[in-house]
Write a protein that holds these residues in place. Structure first.
Motif, PDB file in Angstrom:
ATOM      1  N   VAL A 107      31.930  31.394  32.379  1.00 42.45           N
ATOM      2  CA  VAL A 107      32.153  30.418  31.316  1.00 42.45           C
ATOM      3  C   VAL A 107      32.744  31.134  30.102  1.00 42.45           C
ATOM      4  O   VAL A 107      32.211  32.155  29.662  1.00 42.45           O
ATOM      5  CB  VAL A 107      30.831  29.718  30.931  1.00 42.45           C
ATOM      6  N   PRO A 108      33.861  30.652  29.552  1.00 42.52           N
ATOM      7  CA  PRO A 108      34.494  31.338  28.423  1.00 42.52           C
ATOM      8  C   PRO A 108      33.646  31.248  27.160  1.00 42.52           C
ATOM      9  O   PRO A 108      33.463  30.170  26.595  1.00 42.52           O
ATOM     10  CB  PRO A 108      35.832  30.603  28.263  1.00 42.52           C
ATOM     11  N   LEU A 109      33.141  32.396  26.738  1.00 46.39           N
ATOM     12  CA  LEU A 109      32.238  32.458  25.589  1.00 46.39           C
ATOM     13  C   LEU A 109      32.474  33.739  24.809  1.00 46.39           C
ATOM     14  O   LEU A 109      32.704  34.807  25.390  1.00 46.39           O
ATOM     15  CB  LEU A 109      30.777  32.443  26.050  1.00 46.39           C
ATOM     16  N   ILE A 124      27.399  24.697  24.009  1.00 47.77           N
ATOM     17  CA  ILE A 124      27.513  25.522  25.213  1.00 47.77           C
ATOM     18  C   ILE A 124      27.734  24.640  26.433  1.00 47.77           C
ATOM     19  O   ILE A 124      28.494  24.993  27.339  1.00 47.77           O
ATOM     20  CB  ILE A 124      26.264  26.395  25.383  1.00 47.77           C
ATOM     21  N   LEU A 125      27.096  23.488  26.475  1.00 41.00           N
ATOM     22  CA  LEU A 125      27.284  22.569  27.601  1.00 41.00           C
ATOM     23  C   LEU A 125      28.744  22.147  27.741  1.00 41.00           C
ATOM     24  O   LEU A 125      29.249  22.000  28.862  1.00 41.00           O
ATOM     25  CB  LEU A 125      26.385  21.339  27.420  1.00 41.00           C
ATOM     26  N   GLU A 126      29.415  21.956  26.621  1.00 38.78           N
ATOM     27  CA  GLU A 126      30.832  21.593  26.694  1.00 38.78           C
ATOM     28  C   GLU A 126      31.650  22.708  27.336  1.00 38.78           C
ATOM     29  O   GLU A 126      32.621  22.443  28.065  1.00 38.78           O
ATOM     30  CB  GLU A 126      31.371  21.272  25.292  1.00 38.78           C
ATOM     31  N   ARG A 127      31.282  23.943  27.094  1.00 38.83           N
ATOM     32  CA  ARG A 127      31.988  25.073  27.696  1.00 38.83           C
ATOM     33  C   ARG A 127      31.709  25.163  29.195  1.00 38.83           C
ATOM     34  O   ARG A 127      32.606  25.491  29.985  1.00 38.83           O
ATOM     35  CB  ARG A 127      31.606  26.375  26.986  1.00 38.83           C
ATOM     36  N   ILE A 128      30.472  24.904  29.581  1.00 38.56           N
ATOM     37  CA  ILE A 128      30.159  24.872  31.011  1.00 38.56           C
ATOM     38  C   ILE A 128      30.984  23.789  31.691  1.00 38.56           C
ATOM     39  O   ILE A 128      31.593  24.019  32.752  1.00 38.56           O
ATOM     40  CB  ILE A 128      28.658  24.625  31.230  1.00 38.56           C
ATOM     41  N   ASP A 129      31.033  22.622  31.080  1.00 44.17           N
ATOM     42  CA  ASP A 129      31.790  21.515  31.663  1.00 44.17           C
ATOM     43  C   ASP A 129      33.273  21.857  31.757  1.00 44.17           C
ATOM     44  O   ASP A 129      33.937  21.536  32.754  1.00 44.17           O
ATOM     45  CB  ASP A 129      31.578  20.256  30.819  1.00 44.17           C
ATOM     46  N   PHE A 130      33.800  22.504  30.730  1.00 46.08           N
ATOM     47  CA  PHE A 130      35.200  22.924  30.749  1.00 46.08           C
ATOM     48  C   PHE A 130      35.462  23.887  31.908  1.00 46.08           C
ATOM     49  O   PHE A 130      36.445  23.751  32.651  1.00 46.08           O
ATOM     50  CB  PHE A 130      35.561  23.585  29.419  1.00 46.08           C
ATOM     51  N   ALA A 131      34.579  24.888  32.075  1.00 42.40           N
ATOM     52  CA  ALA A 131      34.767  25.891  33.118  1.00 42.40           C
ATOM     53  C   ALA A 131      34.694  25.277  34.511  1.00 42.40           C
ATOM     54  O   ALA A 131      35.522  25.573  35.381  1.00 42.40           O
ATOM     55  CB  ALA A 131      33.723  27.000  32.972  1.00 42.40           C
ATOM     56  N   VAL A 132      33.702  24.410  34.730  1.00 46.21           N
ATOM     57  CA  VAL A 132      33.543  23.783  36.045  1.00 46.21           C
ATOM     58  C   VAL A 132      34.762  22.940  36.391  1.00 46.21           C
ATOM     59  O   VAL A 132      35.315  23.034  37.501  1.00 46.21           O
ATOM     60  CB  VAL A 132      32.254  22.939  36.075  1.00 46.21           C
ATOM     61  N   ASN A 133      35.201  22.109  35.464  1.00 48.56           N
ATOM     62  CA  ASN A 133      36.345  21.242  35.740  1.00 48.56           C
ATOM     63  C   ASN A 133      37.647  22.038  35.880  1.00 48.56           C
ATOM     64  O   ASN A 133      38.523  21.664  36.663  1.00 48.56           O
ATOM     65  CB  ASN A 133      36.478  20.187  34.641  1.00 48.56           C
ATOM     66  N   HIS A 134      37.762  23.142  35.143  1.00 44.31           N
ATOM     67  CA  HIS A 134      38.953  23.977  35.290  1.00 44.31           C
ATOM     68  C   HIS A 134      39.026  24.566  36.698  1.00 44.31           C
ATOM     69  O   HIS A 134      40.079  24.534  37.350  1.00 44.31           O
ATOM     70  CB  HIS A 134      38.956  25.099  34.263  1.00 44.31           C
ATOM     71  N   VAL A 135      37.914  25.117  37.172  1.00 44.60           N
ATOM     72  CA  VAL A 135      37.899  25.731  38.499  1.00 44.60           C
ATOM     73  C   VAL A 135      38.172  24.692  39.581  1.00 44.60           C
ATOM     74  O   VAL A 135      38.924  24.936  40.529  1.00 44.60           O
ATOM     75  CB  VAL A 135      36.560  26.444  38.749  1.00 44.60           C
ATOM     76  N   LEU A 136      37.583  23.512  39.448  1.00 45.90           N
ATOM     77  CA  LEU A 136      37.802  22.473  40.452  1.00 45.90           C
ATOM     78  C   LEU A 136      39.226  21.928  40.402  1.00 45.90           C
ATOM     79  O   LEU A 136      39.769  21.502  41.428  1.00 45.90           O
ATOM     80  CB  LEU A 136      36.799  21.336  40.251  1.00 45.90           C
ATOM     81  N   SER A 137      39.834  21.944  39.235  1.00 42.50           N
ATOM     82  CA  SER A 137      41.186  21.416  39.095  1.00 42.50           C
ATOM     83  C   SER A 137      42.253  22.439  39.463  1.00 42.50           C
ATOM     84  O   SER A 137      43.183  22.151  40.212  1.00 42.50           O
ATOM     85  CB  SER A 137      41.411  20.933  37.664  1.00 42.50           C
TER      86      SER A 137
END
Length: 388
Positions: A121-123, A140-153
Motif C-alpha cells: 500500500v503506498p504510504l 489509511i483505508l482509502e489507501r488500502i482501497d486504492f491499492a487493491v483496486n489498482h492491482v485488480l485493474s
C-alpha cells in the motif's frame, strides 16, 4: 496458490516471480529512513500536543469537513454483491503505524521469492499523522482501497503510482479527521463518527471499483492488521462501507493487537466487537489468520513494558506476559473466528532505534533476530495462504 509467470511490482523495484531480486536495499538507507520515522513521530507528537490547546479549532474543522462535497465515493456503500471472480495469488501488504512502503519493500520481495506476487500500500510515514491519538483510520483505508483496486485493474506488472496527496491535504485531514483523545467531531467512538470524507477520497473521486475481477490477499502488519479488518468487515465506518470482502479473499495479521483495551486507540477494536448492522447485501467469506509472536517478556525493554500495558496486559499477574516485544501474545491471538500461528522468538518489526526505550529490541534485531517478514518466518505462516 500458484504464482503466475512474469514480473510483479513490489515497492522499490520489479520483483520476478522466480524470486530473483533486481534490487537490494541499502542498510544505511534503511537506517536513515528509520531515523526519519522516529524524528517524524516525535515531531508529530509535539504537533499534537501543541494543537491540543486549540481543541475548538478541531471542532470547527469537523464542521467544515461535514460540508465538504461527498464526491463520487459515497455511492460505493450501496454496491450490491456480484460475482467476485477468482481468488488470485497476489498479496497486498499494509504497513504498520508510522511505517512506510519502502520499509516493506524487502518483505514484498521475499514473498515473491516464495511464489506469491506482492505489492505494498503506498504510504509515507507522515500519512499516518491524521490518525494519531486513536482517530479515524479512513485516511489509511482509502489507501488500502486504492491499492487493491489498482492491482485488480492494472495487475501487478504495472507500477503502483503514488495517489495525489499533498502536505496541505494532510493538514486538512489532521484538523478534520474525527475521533481520538480530543473527540474531534464530537465523539471518540467510531459508531458516532460524523461523515467526514478524507482528502484522498476526494482526490480519487473517479477511482473505479473493480468488483468481479477477482480477489487478493491482505497482509496487515501491526496496526495495519486491524485497519484491514475494518476494510473487510462490511460495516459503515465513518461514512463509508468499503465492502472489502468483495475484493479480498484472505486476511493475515502480523503482530496485530486484536484485544480490546482502554483508550481511544482501541475504539475500532471495540467497534468491531459490537453487534452492529452490516450492509444491505451479503458479502463473500474472508479467511483470517492471526500470526503472533512469543518469547519476549515484558522485562525485555522499557518500550516492551509500555506497549504490553498499552495493549491491556497486567504486568503484576502471576504469569509472565510474553509477546513479540510490542504486541502481547494474548492480544495478537484475540481475532474472533481466525486461525492462528505462533512464532517463537520473532521480532515485532524490521527495525527499532538502538537508543532510548527500544534500545534492547533494536540491538536484538541488529544481532539477527528475525521479524514476521523475514524469509525464515514467512515460511512458517505463508503455507496457510498457499493452501487456499
Amino acid at each position: 496458490l500458484k504464482a503466475r509467470s512474469g514480473n510483479y511490482w513490489g515497492v522499490g523495484g520489479m520483483v520476478p516471480s522466480s524470486g530473483r531480486r533486481r534490487t537490494s536495499p541499502n542498510p544505511m538507507v534503511a537506517t536513515q529512513r528509520g531515523w526519519r520515522r522516529v524524528l517524524g513521530a516525535f515531531g508529530a507528537a509535539v504537533l499534537i500536543a501543541a494543537c491540543s490547546a486549540f481543541a475548538p479549532v478541531f471542532v470547527w474543522g469537523s464542521v467544515q469537513a461535514s460540508r465538504r462535497p461527498q464526491r463520487g465515493r459515497g455511492a460505493l456503500a450501496s454496491t450490491k454483491a456480484t460475482d467476485v471472480g477468482p481468488d488470485l495469488p497476489v498479496a497486498i501488504i499494509v504497513p504498520g503505524l508510522l511505517y512506510d512502503s519502502a520499509s516493506m519493500s524487502q518483505f514484498a520481495a521475499d514473498l515473491a521469492a516464495e511464489g506469491v506476487a506482492s505489492a505494498v500500500v503506498p504510504l509515507e510515514w507522515w500519512h499516518w499523522i491524521p490518525c494519531l491519538g486513536g482517530r479515524s483510520a479512513r485516511p489509511i483505508l482509502e489507501r488500502i482501497d486504492f491499492a487493491v483496486n489498482h492491482v485488480l485493474s492494472k495487475g501487478v506488472d504495472v507500477p503502483m503510482p503514488e495517489p495525489p496527496y499533498s502536505f496541505l491535504d494532510m493538514l486538512d485531514d489532521f484538523f478534520t479527521n474525527p475521533g481520538g483523545v480530543l473527540k474531534v467531531g464530537g465523539s471518540d467512538e467510531p459508531a458516532e463518527y460524523p461523515d467526514v470524507t478524507p482528502r484522498l477520497a476526494s482526490n480519487l473521486c473517479n477511482l473505479n471499483r473493480e468488483v468481479g475481477r477477482g480477489r487478493v490477499a491482505l497482509v496487515g502488519h501491526s496496526a495495519g492488521g486491524w485497519i484491514a479488518r475494518v476494510y473487510t468487515c462490511g460495516r459503515n465506518y465513518g461514512g463509508r462501507d468499503y465492502r472489502g470482502a468483495e475484493l479480498v479473499h484472505s486476511l493475515i495479521t502480523l503482530g496485530t493487537p486484536h484485544k480490546e483495551a482502554p483508550g481511544p486507540a482501541f475504539a475500532a477494536i471495540r467497534w468491531m466487537l459490537l453487534d452492529l448492522p452490516k450492509g444491505d447485501s451479503p458479502l463473500p467469506p474472508v479467511r483470517h489468520l492471526a500470526v503472533a509472536g512469543v518469547g519476549t517478556q515484558a522485562s525485555a525493554s522499557s518500550l516492551t513494558r509500555q506497549a504490553y500495558t498499552f495493549c491491556g496486559a497486567d504486568l503484576n499477574a502471576d504469569e509472565p506476559v510474553e509477546g513479540d516485544g510490542v504486541t502481547p501474545l494474548f492480544s495478537a491471538l484475540a481475532f474472533p473466528s481466525s486461525e492462528s500461528v505462533v512464532l517463537e522468538g520473532v521480532a515485532h518489526a524490521p527495525w527499532y532505534p538502538t537508543i532510548g526505550p527500544s534500545a534492547e529490541l533494536g540491538q536484538a534485531v541488529n544481532d539477527g533476530q528475525p521479524w514476521y517478514g523475514s524469509p525464515e518466518m514467512i515460511k512458517k505462516w505463508l503455507p496457510w495462504l498457499q493452501q487456499a
